[in-house]
Design an enzyme around this catalytic site. Sequence first.
Site, PDB file in Angstrom:
ATOM      1  N   ARG A   1      -3.902  20.328 -15.996  1.00  0.00           N
ATOM      2  CA  ARG A   1      -2.696  19.522 -16.251  1.00  0.00           C
ATOM      3  C   ARG A   1      -2.728  18.868 -17.628  1.00  0.00           C
ATOM      4  NH1 ARG A   1       0.565  15.375 -12.179  1.00  0.00           N
ATOM      5  NH2 ARG A   1       2.027  14.662 -13.748  1.00  0.00           N
TER       6      ARG A   1
ATOM      7  N   ASN B   1      -0.262  17.264 -22.111  1.00  0.00           N
ATOM      8  CA  ASN B   1      -0.452  16.163 -23.060  1.00  0.00           C
ATOM      9  C   ASN B   1      -0.517  16.634 -24.510  1.00  0.00           C
ATOM     10  OD1 ASN B   1      -0.561  14.239 -21.000  1.00  0.00           O
ATOM     11  ND2 ASN B   1      -2.707  14.721 -20.609  1.00  0.00           N
TER      12      ASN B   1
ATOM     13  N   LYS C   1       3.135  11.176 -11.823  1.00  0.00           N
ATOM     14  CA  LYS C   1       2.392  10.199 -12.632  1.00  0.00           C
ATOM     15  C   LYS C   1       3.247   8.949 -12.760  1.00  0.00           C
ATOM     16  CE  LYS C   1      -0.594  12.682 -15.831  1.00  0.00           C
ATOM     17  NZ  LYS C   1      -0.795  12.983 -17.263  1.00  0.00           N
TER      18      LYS C   1
ATOM     19  N   ARG D   1       0.803  -1.243   0.000  1.00  0.00           N
ATOM     20  CA  ARG D   1       0.000   0.000   0.000  1.00  0.00           C
ATOM     21  C   ARG D   1       0.829   1.284   0.000  1.00  0.00           C
ATOM     22  NH1 ARG D   1      -3.681  -2.858   3.508  1.00  0.00           N
ATOM     23  NH2 ARG D   1      -5.358  -3.630   2.183  1.00  0.00           N
TER      24      ARG D   1
ATOM     25  N   GLU E   1      10.114  16.737 -25.574  1.00  0.00           N
ATOM     26  CA  GLU E   1       9.322  17.233 -24.430  1.00  0.00           C
ATOM     27  C   GLU E   1       9.698  18.690 -24.114  1.00  0.00           C
ATOM     28  OE1 GLU E   1       6.786  15.600 -23.198  1.00  0.00           O
ATOM     29  OE2 GLU E   1       7.208  13.451 -23.064  1.00  0.00           O
TER      30      GLU E   1
ATOM     31  N   GLU F   1      -4.875  15.978 -12.585  1.00  0.00           N
ATOM     32  CA  GLU F   1      -5.299  16.162 -13.976  1.00  0.00           C
ATOM     33  C   GLU F   1      -6.817  16.211 -14.098  1.00  0.00           C
ATOM     34  OE1 GLU F   1      -2.759  14.579 -17.331  1.00  0.00           O
ATOM     35  OE2 GLU F   1      -4.614  13.550 -17.813  1.00  0.00           O
TER      36      GLU F   1
ATOM     37  N   LYS G   1       6.943  22.550 -15.333  1.00  0.00           N
ATOM     38  CA  LYS G   1       6.088  21.396 -15.011  1.00  0.00           C
ATOM     39  C   LYS G   1       5.538  21.511 -13.585  1.00  0.00           C
ATOM     40  CE  LYS G   1       5.143  16.594 -15.234  1.00  0.00           C
ATOM     41  NZ  LYS G   1       5.404  15.304 -15.829  1.00  0.00           N
TER      42      LYS G   1
HETATM   43  P1  NAD Z   1      13.780   4.989 -21.349  1.00  0.00           P
HETATM   44  O1  NAD Z   1      13.518   4.912 -19.916  1.00  0.00           O
HETATM   45  O2  NAD Z   1      13.510   3.784 -22.181  1.00  0.00           O
HETATM   46  O3  NAD Z   1      15.303   5.380 -21.584  1.00  0.00           O
HETATM   47  C1  NAD Z   1      15.775   5.406 -22.904  1.00  0.00           C
HETATM   48  C2  NAD Z   1      16.993   4.486 -23.118  1.00  0.00           C
HETATM   49  O4  NAD Z   1      18.142   5.148 -22.630  1.00  0.00           O
HETATM   50  C3  NAD Z   1      16.928   3.155 -22.406  1.00  0.00           C
HETATM   51  O5  NAD Z   1      17.441   2.172 -23.266  1.00  0.00           O
HETATM   52  C4  NAD Z   1      17.873   3.329 -21.215  1.00  0.00           C
HETATM   53  O6  NAD Z   1      18.461   2.126 -20.838  1.00  0.00           O
HETATM   54  C5  NAD Z   1      18.882   4.293 -21.764  1.00  0.00           C
HETATM   55  N1  NAD Z   1      19.520   5.175 -20.797  1.00  0.00           N
HETATM   56  C6  NAD Z   1      18.928   5.801 -19.744  1.00  0.00           C
HETATM   57  N2  NAD Z   1      19.785   6.659 -19.186  1.00  0.00           N
HETATM   58  C7  NAD Z   1      20.930   6.571 -19.866  1.00  0.00           C
HETATM   59  C8  NAD Z   1      22.179   7.233 -19.787  1.00  0.00           C
HETATM   60  N3  NAD Z   1      22.385   8.217 -18.909  1.00  0.00           N
HETATM   61  N4  NAD Z   1      23.155   6.899 -20.647  1.00  0.00           N
HETATM   62  C9  NAD Z   1      22.940   5.948 -21.601  1.00  0.00           C
HETATM   63  N5  NAD Z   1      21.766   5.302 -21.754  1.00  0.00           N
HETATM   64  C10 NAD Z   1      20.775   5.620 -20.895  1.00  0.00           C
HETATM   65  O7  NAD Z   1      12.977   6.190 -22.039  1.00  0.00           O
HETATM   66  P2  NAD Z   1      12.654   7.690 -21.614  1.00  0.00           P
HETATM   67  O8  NAD Z   1      12.583   8.430 -22.883  1.00  0.00           O
HETATM   68  O9  NAD Z   1      13.548   8.167 -20.544  1.00  0.00           O
HETATM   69  O10 NAD Z   1      11.198   7.578 -20.972  1.00  0.00           O
HETATM   70  C11 NAD Z   1      10.078   7.261 -21.743  1.00  0.00           C
HETATM   71  C12 NAD Z   1       8.924   6.898 -20.831  1.00  0.00           C
HETATM   72  O11 NAD Z   1       8.586   8.015 -20.007  1.00  0.00           O
HETATM   73  C13 NAD Z   1       7.666   6.527 -21.593  1.00  0.00           C
HETATM   74  O12 NAD Z   1       7.142   5.329 -21.088  1.00  0.00           O
HETATM   75  C14 NAD Z   1       6.714   7.670 -21.301  1.00  0.00           C
HETATM   76  O13 NAD Z   1       5.371   7.274 -21.319  1.00  0.00           O
HETATM   77  C15 NAD Z   1       7.169   8.091 -19.943  1.00  0.00           C
HETATM   78  N6  NAD Z   1       6.792   9.463 -19.566  1.00  0.00           N
HETATM   79  C16 NAD Z   1       6.206   9.632 -18.345  1.00  0.00           C
HETATM   80  C17 NAD Z   1       5.867  10.902 -17.920  1.00  0.00           C
HETATM   81  C18 NAD Z   1       5.282  11.083 -16.545  1.00  0.00           C
HETATM   82  O14 NAD Z   1       4.849  12.189 -16.233  1.00  0.00           O
HETATM   83  N7  NAD Z   1       5.310  10.069 -15.714  1.00  0.00           N
HETATM   84  C19 NAD Z   1       6.118  12.016 -18.733  1.00  0.00           C
HETATM   85  C20 NAD Z   1       6.724  11.810 -19.970  1.00  0.00           C
HETATM   86  C21 NAD Z   1       7.065  10.518 -20.368  1.00  0.00           C
HETATM   87  N1  GLY Z   2       3.571  14.184 -19.074  1.00  0.00           N
HETATM   88  C1  GLY Z   2       2.235  14.494 -18.709  1.00  0.00           C
HETATM   89  C2  GLY Z   2       2.059  14.824 -17.266  1.00  0.00           C
HETATM   90  O1  GLY Z   2       2.925  14.666 -16.448  1.00  0.00           O
HETATM   91  O2  GLY Z   2       0.996  15.230 -16.904  1.00  0.00           O
END
Ligand code: NAD
Ligand code: GLY
Length: 379
Positions: free
Chosen positions: A251, A255, A153, A131, A195, A247, A237
């Site tokens: 918020r 998107n 999120k 939890r 982004e 949201e 942000k």
């Molecule tokens: P990711 O986590 O897959 O990282 C990208 C790649 O880079 C991976 O292969 C990882 O192993 C590698 N990597 C990470 N750090 C590294 C470093 N310093 N040096 C070398 N390689 C490295 O992708 P991402 O783009 O970071 O995240 C995408 C995700 O984030 C999606 O699932 C998306 O939906 C989510 N997201 C969430 C929010 C939120 O508010 N929670 C907002 C935007 C995106």
């Molecule tokens: N990336 C969308 C949010 O955090 O609301």
Amino acid sequence: MDRTFSKLTVEIPAGPENSSHTYPIFTGQDILSTIGPVASEYHIPEHVIIITDATVEKLYASHVQAALLNYGFRPDIITIPSGEANKTPETVRFVYDKMHQLGCGRDTALVAVGGGIVGDLAGYVAATYRRGIPFIQVPTTLLAQVDSSVGGKVGVNLPYGKNLIGAFYQPRFVFIDTKTLTTLPARELKSGLAEVVKYGAILDRELLSLLTNTIDDLLKPDVSRFPEIIERCCALKSSVVEKDERESGYREILNFGHTIGHAIEACTNYSLLTHGEAITYGMMVETHLSVNHCGLPADDARAVCSLLLRLSPPPLPEPVDVDQLYQTMYSDKKVRAGVLRFSLINKVGDATFGETPDEHYVKQSMRKVFTTGEDECVY
Ligand code: NAD
Ligand code: GLY
């Protein structure tokens, strides 16, 4: 080595659906080894699980583990496979099982060391294991440093839609070491820049101009310009999340580009494009839609699209099935009463949410963007 870091405080007031949360975002260069005293100051329990992926484990997770160990914590590491296709309930189950084997209780904390996939998944585990247990974000991609590690999120995908399982669960603190960007592949840097372009388009005209003037430098391997951009995006942000953590409306502006981007990700089995690349296409289409639906001036549309083109996402499989993409959008979390809702822009720096353009215009914008040549701006 410079050990100083900046601190930005996120202050989320209590609302009808949420309690108040205040937490810091620390940003600095080469600061990973100083995480121990910060974790201690924020009352992190002694037993810590570092969640990371296979790539980041080798680069940074053992470094964080050593830093915590040196400060009297008992850190274990759980490594998940890299890639969006693994941000699933099955991987969550894998982590729960490992945590059980490691004897984790409510007095265990999770530290997410990695990109947005690790952060979203680890955050969801933290929100749900027994939890809820304390959670720290140590983002190592540009995308995670400017966006996903802030705002609470957390969640995972289902085959038919992005982030359909999740929670709002704020970290105890966010710890951003900008030196980690030096090992990030160019493709991932561009994904994060998508982004950043989003923040400029929806909230900050000056940021968009800065990006336009410096994009050539930002695309080079030298990452020295990023700390300033990261702090600016985190502040933008935070200002949105502080007004609407859950949201319930405002918020949604974050998107912009995501209604179409998420559908592209689902339709390509979360394996062809990175999230940043999918939303690059999504923002191109939603910029076109903003011209038709919100009267976005053509000069502004050109400024946004020119930047997005410089991020050169890989081509989509031809021909793009616009009808299938449109249908997939109905799995979007913003759908209300069976109606698709978009976050669009009236002008650069001024976003709107809950827009419901006609199906005809949405498909027209998709066709226009997807049939325009790779290097051509649609304006
Ligand atoms: P990711 O986590 O897959 O990282 C990208 C790649 O880079 C991976 O292969 C990882 O192993 C590698 N990597 C990470 N750090 C590294 C470093 N310093 N040096 C070398 N390689 C490295 O992708 P991402 O783009 O970071 O995240 C995408 C995700 O984030 C999606 O699932 C998306 O939906 C989510 N997201 C969430 C929010 C939120 O508010 N929670 C907002 C935007 C995106
Ligand atoms: N990336 C969308 C949010 O955090 O609301």
